[in-house]
Design an enzyme around this catalytic site. Structure first.
Site, PDB file in Angstrom:
ATOM      1  CD  GLU A 293      10.314   8.633 -17.092  1.00 34.06           C
ATOM      2  OE1 GLU A 293       9.674   8.027 -16.205  1.00 34.06           O
ATOM      3  OE2 GLU A 293      10.393   8.220 -18.269  1.00 34.06           O
TER       4      GLU A 293
ATOM      5  CD  GLU B 167       8.506  -1.844  -5.647  1.00 38.62           C
ATOM      6  OE1 GLU B 167       8.612  -0.912  -4.840  1.00 38.62           O
ATOM      7  OE2 GLU B 167       7.452  -2.089  -6.273  1.00 38.62           O
TER       8      GLU B 167
ATOM      9  N   GLY C  54       0.829  -1.207   0.000  1.00 33.59           N
ATOM     10  CA  GLY C  54       0.000   0.000   0.000  1.00 33.59           C
ATOM     11  C   GLY C  54       0.859   1.250   0.000  1.00 33.59           C
TER      12      GLY C  54
ATOM     13  CB  SER D 131       0.496   4.449  -5.441  1.00 35.45           C
ATOM     14  OG  SER D 131       1.749   4.210  -6.000  1.00 35.45           O
TER      15      SER D 131
END
Lengths: 339, 392, 339, 392
Positions: free
Chosen positions: B376, B244, B125, B127
């Site tokens: 990015e 991650e 959990g 975003s």
């Protein structure tokens, strides 16, 4: 020298664009994904009424007798709105093929129906494994080597295939020559098939331009609106450069697509090269634009709740239909280098 | 420099290979649908029963105490025989390292064995609708409830992968609304069956219900569900995020196996003899994709050599993340070009090559440059923290 | 499993790096451009003294008896400092070739001189049009089909060719078999030539890694320092992303180059593939890094008054020597796909 | 839509072709060295004498009053027969349009005919050591001298192409030091033989002395050398810059001719029969480069159709600049790949293919993404002014 559309052509385009804006909003595309048939007969009929479906049919058969240049802006709009229907097959490919290559009896039998919207035609050339929209077509034009046949749809046995673009309807097909009428054979058939392929490729390129322009527009709107780190993400240089690259690709693909239509309409000696360049650039542009559009939308663009994916998937499918960029690049190489 | 494995490591490989070859299920559907997920959980329970689900964990928590090298070997073998992506990955690869680092003994005992056994299924959990790349922008709040000894959560999380099928979520919540952007957040573990939690599945690009929105409406969690310190969640979360990006989530085994399948696809297409020009023109692209996967494997060997000596990847994990995510896209894209006009066919299409796996793989791969911090953002990190360019 | 260099190897590298920092600063590279010979005998002698030149010569002949892994960090430093001398030819290629393939008489004749710095060797394999540093070489090893010859330099007629990298000295050559000694022939010669080519390619790849790392370092230093619009240009996201891309390329080429050296040193069955992958990645990386370096330096990097161009041009030259990226990619394709 | 030329235009083409085929010099050395420059000036004087040097200018200034279409035709023919790049280009393509737009009648009469005749040779004075991409950062000052009726310049310009060989420079100077960044500048025309001017040649990447630094030490210029209004130089300069990005400086003729030479190189290499695999593997790249040049030609036809109707390119000229500069690099790069190990040979090398023109062309092309505003700046302009993204 005048490399632009006429006022009349632009006016017609605007009319059609307005029609699509009303009759083919994203909800219609979504419906086309979900519905078993996924084709809206009334929109096709209305387009026939407007003259779009019969655009390339000679006036003698009730059409507009117009050419590839006239058709190009229309197809671009169809791409922009992701209109799900066999315009390329019926209008861009089959109608001109029958007009140029069919014996009078066959032309008379089918062309008036195409013009008035009652006949939907689709096509399969050699090396094309699947046929679009067989489920709603009345007529199939199919190539077998150096012969082109017209087969009424009821004689075609078809198996649905499933595209990543849920609004597309693809089929693998079988048919018997006993049920088919010979349209043209020999060298003339090969030429007609080649011309048909060029027309399909150029028309698909035109749609890809519209698709690409729309993906850029959606992405610009999103990045101007979406804020992260307290500012619109469209103010980040990386996002700007992604979108500038997308615009660059489309800006230099567009004139190539126009030139292909011009070459087809004027019987250019280099039409194969012109068409292949158009499809190569339009396919490459659409793939780049689709990537940039998804990347700049981020996770929201990765859901099917957002509309972007309709355009992404149509772009992927059309980029590899009627020859992908690499195929057409090889064809240009052959024409340039082996002459 | 020594690129050979020890006899013990080779024995580990042989044992893993033998078991996997006998047991890896064939043709499992996507784990990102309700039905598929259930089948995957069944498979992961089988993995656990044979003690292959978390090989690098200590034995007491269900693992084998395997070294990082052995873990790499296991992953290679797992994907070589076509093992499916792990639906437990967000637990075992992301949350677990964070629990090992920050959890209390009680939390370790409570959560790790059930995670290893696929009894608890964890989703992330992070975003929120207005906090994607800008993770520090999260607004979901956890208010102190002294009386009950815990926290009351209100807010919303989104893009929660497999959220519709899991029973626990871990995430960041704002516990001190007055604090600066990167402070005042706490890392909480929340049962999805708690009163006040609503989960809504969201369909992903590939048509699977792989995402979820999770709504919190006065959801109570007790103090023992705080991971790390109160208001210290950002630092804890960064440890998870680094996992991650880094190698734990994306072992080279998966990409090398995919690259081998691509080579195999090329050979099958070439043998079929259709479209020889297309097949021939893609030779270099196939070789390039294969080499990129191999380069990723080699770079991982360098990294693991360092990790074993205690040298952490640090910000270089951002390079890793950019690389594997872009490699994954290119690899699938190359396969689609090999397929030409058949590329667009998906799983349910009779003529789809390899069951539509390449288009599915392409769609899945497209998420790579977006999630876990967009590429990015990762490029900013590389420039600023690896190369030392100025932030502003 | 240990994919890293030993402490000893790193110590040796640091010593050599310090030597180059003192003895081969950019002014020395500039001198090498301007000077007619452009080769500094004293630096070569000092490197021989340090054991670098004889690194791959067996101890029996006065060398260090080390392998490709030991040599790799040294070559990377030589690349980093753009050291202008035939290290690849003499140390990486000819010394191992003579060691492995030459009859005792030939080995005894040349290897001690290589080890002590008195013999400079260069090489030409089939398909290599030019020879490096013939003007200072004492020995040429050359392939003619399935034969490898040793030719004393005085019997070689050479014509200078001019490289974009003014510090390189290329020659086209002619020689007569009457003046040459046969080193090895037949299948063994083809294998030796293939191994020599792999060694040259891997050694060049190692230099390209050093060149690339140095170009990144120079560019980082420049963009941190250079201000435009009131801020360091290194704070612009476009500049950051250029440099991140450069770093990405080098970071994933480097392990491939290490693996090639390892494969050569350990007689890997896949050594051709490993070497080709290394050279392919190193060449691609150097080309990308050179582009980004120049673009981020802007006009200052476009002058020969600035040092950057020495690195750009060495990168271009080495990227296309010993097989360019496309050549090696095709070789990998062949090994993977035609097996 | 009509892609044919009129009979009058075709007659113009025939006349140009006949004259150019008879007169274009073969094997002229680079115009960016002192000796080469003199030879180029000689050639350009010959062009002028036959009234081909500035075909699109009015006859009174030395042109033929040719339309934009005819200008494109001339350029096509000029480069088709191998005409060399124009050493007068910064005058005739950049300054001249600015004089036509902003100059007084007296300035037009004074400068344009001599420019057309290659009697005056103009260079640009934009960049300064601390003002490259950031043109508004210039510091060179021109102080008012009421007594003498003019301005006294102090400061330095840099990267002045062919500055060491020219006799005039045009550029921007700060005339109101109190004004905001984009104000208070004036566009001045300065004779390089004026007292106080020092020019130092700087060697370019390709070894030619193509750059110069220009130092101004109390250099006086009279009021008649102000182009446009005092303190209004920024707007005037932007007109020049737009010419530099847009089609006048880079007509498609040059790139199409280069693309045709690339095709020819491929055929020659293929016919030679050496390295057939390399030659074969570059088929698609050669085709791609050729198509990119052709796409540039087609896009120019669209633009000129618009310009003839009075529709200016506006910010879209930034797209043009990005495109031709990157096309130029790719085209030369493809040729170098065709040459393999011979790619590195330059002009003076006996075995250089085509006299080393491809490496020279590559080096020249590398300046394209840098000058006239880096492509990074151009991409910002496209995003902000074509697509409407926010500046900040």
């Amino acid at each position: 020298m005048q490399f632009a559309f006429t006022e009349d052509q632009l006016l017609f385009r605007d009319t059609v664009a307005e029609f699509f804006a009303n009759e083919c909003p994203p909800e219609k595309v979504r419906w086309s994904w979900d519905d078993a048939v996924g084709r809206d007969a009334s929109t096709w009929a209305a387009l026939a009424e407007m003259g779009v479906i019969g655009l390339t049919v000679p006036e003698a058969f009730g059409g507009m007798g117009m050419n590839e240049i006239d058709l190009l802006p229309i197809l671009t709009e169809a791409g922009r709105y992701a209109y799900p229907a066999p315009l390329v097959e019926t209008v861009a490919v089959v109608a001109p093929l029958l007009t140029e290559s069919a014996p009078a009896a066959i032309a008379e039998k089918w062309l008036p129906g195409i013009a008035d919207g009652s006949v939907i035609a689709t096509v399969q050339l050699d090396d094309q494994p699947f046929v679009n929209d067989m489920h709603i077509a009345n007529l199939l034009i199919a190539q077998r080597g150096d012969q082109l046949f017209a087969i009424p749809a009821e004689h075609v046995r078809s198996t649905p295939q499933v595209s990543v673009d849920g609004a597309r309807r693809l089929f693998s097909i079988e048919w018997d020559e006993a049920d088919a009428e010979l349209v043209v054979s020999g060298e003339a058939a090969l030429q007609a098939a080649n011309r048909a392929f060029d027309r399909g490729a150029a028309a698909t390129a035109a749609q890809l331009i519209g698709l690409s322009e729309q993906m850029i527009a959606m992405t610009v709107a999103y990045v101007v609106d979406r804020k992260q780190f307290g500012v619109p993400i469209g103010s980040f240089q990386a996002v700007k450069h992604h979108l500038a690259d997308a615009e660059l690709k489309v800006s230099f693909a567009r004139p190539a697509v126009w030139a292909a239509a011009y070459g087809l309409a004027n019987g250019s000696a280099d039409v194969d090269r012109e068409v292949s360049m158009a499809k190569c650039f339009a396919s490459d542009a659409a793939e780049v634009v689709a990537r940039k559009a998804l990347q700049n939308h981020g996770a929201i663009g990765y859901t099917t709740e957002h509309d972007l994916h309709f355009w992404l998937k149509r772009s992927w499918a059309l980029a590899s239909s009627w020859g992908d960029a690499a195929w057409h690049r090889r064809r240009v190489a052959h024409l340039l280098l082996d002459a | 420099m020594d690129l050979t494995f020890t006899p013990a490591e080779e024995a580990f490989r042989a044992e893993a290979r033998e078991w996997l070859e006998a047991n890896v299920p064939v043709g499992l559907p996507s784990g990102d649908t309700a039905e598929g997920f259930a089948l995957h959980v069944e498979w992961e329970k089988k993995l656990f029963e044979a003690r292959w689900s978390v090989v690098s964990w200590p034995e007491e928590f269900g693992g084998r105490g395997a070294s990082l090298w052995e873990w790499l070997i296991f992953e290679e073998e797992y994907y070589r025989v076509g093992g499916p992506q792990r639906v437990t990955q967000n637990g075992i690869f992301l949350l677990a390292p964070t629990i090992f680092e920050f959890g209390t003994d009680e939390q370790k005992e409570r959560f790790l064995p059930r995670m290893a056994a696929a009894d608890d299924l964890w989703c992330q959990g992070w975003s929120e609708p207005d906090a994607g790349s800008d993770l520090a922008g999260i607004k979901s709040r956890a208010a102190r409830d002294d009386e009950r000894g815990g926290w009351v959560i209100n807010g919303q999380k989104t893009w929660t992968t497999r959220g519709a099928f899991c029973n626990w979520v871990f995430g960041l919540f704002r516990t001190d609304p007055e604090a600066a952007r990167h402070s005042g957040m706490t890392y909480l573990l929340v049962p999805l069956d708690a009163p006040g939690v609503t989960v809504r599945g969201v369909e992903r690009l590939d048509g699977d219900e792989g995402f979820a929105e999770v709504f919190f409406d006065d959801v109570f969690v007790s103090d023992d569900l705080v991971l790390g310190g109160v208001n210290e969640g950002w630092g804890v979360a960064m440890a998870t995020a680094s996992s991650e990006r880094g190698l734990t989530l994306r072992s080279p085994g998966r990409f090398c196996a995919a690259a081998d399948r691509l080579v195999d696809l090329w050979k099958r297409q070439a043998a079929a003899g259709e479209y020889p020009e297309r097949i021939d023109s893609l030779r270099s692209d196939v070789a390039q994709s294969w080499m990129e996967a191999e380069a990723y494997r080699l770079a991982t060997l360098v990294d693991v050599t360092g990790l074993v000596k205690g040298v952490s990847q640090g910000a270089r994990s951002s390079l890793t993340k950019i690389y594997w995510s872009e490699l994954d896209v290119k690899l699938n894209e190359t396969a689609l070009r090999l397929l030409g006009p058949a590329a667009e066919l998906i799983e349910t299409s009779p003529d789809a090559v390899d069951g539509g796996a390449w288009m599915k793989g392409f769609e899945f791969a497209l998420s790579g440059p977006i999630y876990a911090g967009t590429n990015e953002i990762q490029r900013n990190v590389v420039a600023e923290r690896v190369l030392g360019l100025p932030r502003k």
